[in-house]
Write a protein that holds these residues in place. Sequence first.
Motif, short mmCIF file in Angstrom:
data_model
loop_
_atom_site.label_atom_id
_atom_site.label_comp_id
_atom_site.label_asym_id
_atom_site.label_seq_id
_atom_site.Cartn_x
_atom_site.Cartn_y
_atom_site.Cartn_z
N PRO A 1 0.83 -1.26 -0.20
CA PRO A 1 0.01 0.09 0.14
C PRO A 1 0.84 1.15 -0.11
O PRO A 1 0.44 2.34 -0.73
N LEU A 2 1.85 1.29 0.73
CA LEU A 2 2.76 2.35 0.71
C LEU A 2 3.34 2.80 -0.81
O LEU A 2 3.27 3.81 -1.30
N VAL A 3 4.02 1.67 -0.96
CA VAL A 3 4.60 1.94 -2.59
C VAL A 3 3.39 2.19 -3.70
O VAL A 3 3.73 3.01 -4.39
N TRP A 42 0.86 2.20 -13.12
CA TRP A 42 2.34 1.65 -12.79
C TRP A 42 2.18 0.45 -11.51
O TRP A 42 3.04 -0.28 -11.51
N ASN A 43 1.13 0.65 -10.87
CA ASN A 43 1.03 -0.54 -9.78
C ASN A 43 0.68 -1.85 -10.26
O ASN A 43 1.28 -2.66 -9.60
N PHE A 44 0.24 -2.04 -11.57
CA PHE A 44 0.28 -3.18 -11.97
C PHE A 44 1.34 -3.67 -12.52
O PHE A 44 1.66 -4.92 -13.22
N PHE A 45 2.53 -2.99 -12.71
CA PHE A 45 3.60 -3.44 -13.40
C PHE A 45 4.76 -3.83 -12.42
O PHE A 45 5.86 -4.26 -12.77
N VAL A 46 4.80 -3.45 -11.23
CA VAL A 46 5.78 -3.32 -10.13
C VAL A 46 6.28 -4.69 -9.82
O VAL A 46 7.06 -5.14 -9.51
N ALA A 47 5.28 -5.84 -9.89
CA ALA A 47 5.60 -7.08 -9.48
C ALA A 47 6.23 -7.78 -10.68
O ALA A 47 6.91 -9.12 -10.39
N ILE A 48 6.04 -7.30 -11.92
CA ILE A 48 7.03 -8.22 -12.78
C ILE A 48 8.40 -8.68 -12.52
O ILE A 48 8.60 -10.00 -12.86
#
Length: 571
Positions: free
Chosen positions: A165-167, A179-185
């Motif tokens: 949540p912070l990030v 960009w939240n959806f790409f951070v885990a790649i």
Amino acid sequence: MSQTSPDQVTAGAKPSMSHRQVLEALSGLLLGMFVSMLASTVVSTSLPVIVHDLSGDQAAFTWVITATLLTTAISTPIWGKLADLFNRKLLIQIALTLFVVATAAAGFSQDPGMLIAFRAAQGLGAGGLAALSQVIMADIISPRERGRYMGLFGAVMAVATVGGPLVGGLITDAWGWRWNFFVAIPFAVAALIILQKTLHISPRPKRKVSIDYFGIVLLSVATSLLLIWVTGAGTDYDWWSATTLLMVGGAIVAAVLFVIVELRSKEPLVPLSLFRDATFTLSVVASIATGIAMFGASVFLSQYMQLARGATPTEAGVMTIPMIAGLLLASVGVGALVTKFGRWKPYLIVGAISLTAGSYLLSTIEYDTNFALVSLYMFLLGAGVGMTMQNLVLVVQNTAKPTEIGVASSGVTFFRSLGGTIGVSIMGAALAATVTNLVAGAKDDIAAAIMALGDKAQYWSEQLQSGALPKVSAMPEPLRTLFEDIYAQGISHSFLIAVPFAVVSLLAIVFLPNKPLTRMTTTERLRASEADLATVSVSEGMDAITATAETVKTDAAASATRSAKREDESR
């Protein structure tokens, strides 16, 4: 002949994994779980912003959440059954890939429907990660020893749940929510590589398998109809209406047909014989309430912070830390105590009490409630989830047959996800209905607040009439206070729904059979049962040989007697 003891079997078989080997095997699994949780939590605080930007309403907000929970719930028992039939390592790699690809695709959504569709695909992978991680843990760590490693899982959970949540809030405020959806790649790619190199699981014995396709379809239909009905009832159609009759009737028919198919299937998706075990049945009941509290809190506390206290996404992430702290401390602390003393039931009871207290206290919050009190309530709820969530799976794995670990583990996880999905749907529907009624009741006050805005009155009037989820933090002060109060009342009313379920969970845990935890892993238990079967077979074979020898001896003696008699008669 005496049977071989489990200790003799495991002593003569491949030795148990060392602490270092377990850590190496868990490294990829931990990173995979981190990816799953990060991809989910990183968007939690930004969902109000996302739904607002995509012109979605409260129903769309609820469906963005429930679409993932629905497909997670449906797919979990399917993955669990596949885990009993096929290569578990390959399955978890497939689940992780599916999850991350769907998550990345969600970043390109142009409307709420597109986002909901990709979130549904994301849930298919999440169901695999949830089910398979529990099954693989049972393969390499015994129930009694698992507590010492729960600290690692608690740490991963804390980092992902607090950091996500912070990030996510920082990314949303700085570069935009997509960009939240790409951070885990990048984390997903690393997890796949580490899983390939470090996770070594004994291969499943080759045998002819059959997949319960009818069971899969019927379970999906029954669950989907039930959740679609719960989500739309009271807003899109009346609770008592023809639509309700069709959906509920269809769900009941599909559920009955599912039971019939499972009773006749060679490889049932959910073996109904599991429910003969009191531990499994009561754990399922308790898991439903845990799921409602866990998923409901993660969804509606974020809304409370942003819509009832006017926080930004970043601030909302910081404000939910007390709940995560309670979850982390309880999970790690109780895990260590379970390993040290071998007792689990007292901690589950305390956890259920904490869950009930936290749910009730959160139903009393208002928009101006002292935040120290809100933090305490969140801590109690988080501690309750931390004490119950993993340990309910643990006690089921402790008593399940080693050949049914997959379906038993995924069964508990399925009902937890199903409970969470139904809970979020009901709480979301209640929130939407309450907010609609409160807005209608405060129509004059809202109109007066808008008229007092002067040249901005028309803009805010159009914003509220659009039906989209409002961005409360951006509202002028008089209007903001009104909507903070409305949403606080709606969200607190939603939390009240979770209380009776938490009480039922407490009762189920109280009646759980208090069986001691075994020190054997699933693999060791499977070898022990195979050795016992072989011993019985050898014993039966020896008995048969002895019986045959005795028969031959008797027949020979009888033949000799007859010959002697004939000789006497001839003389």
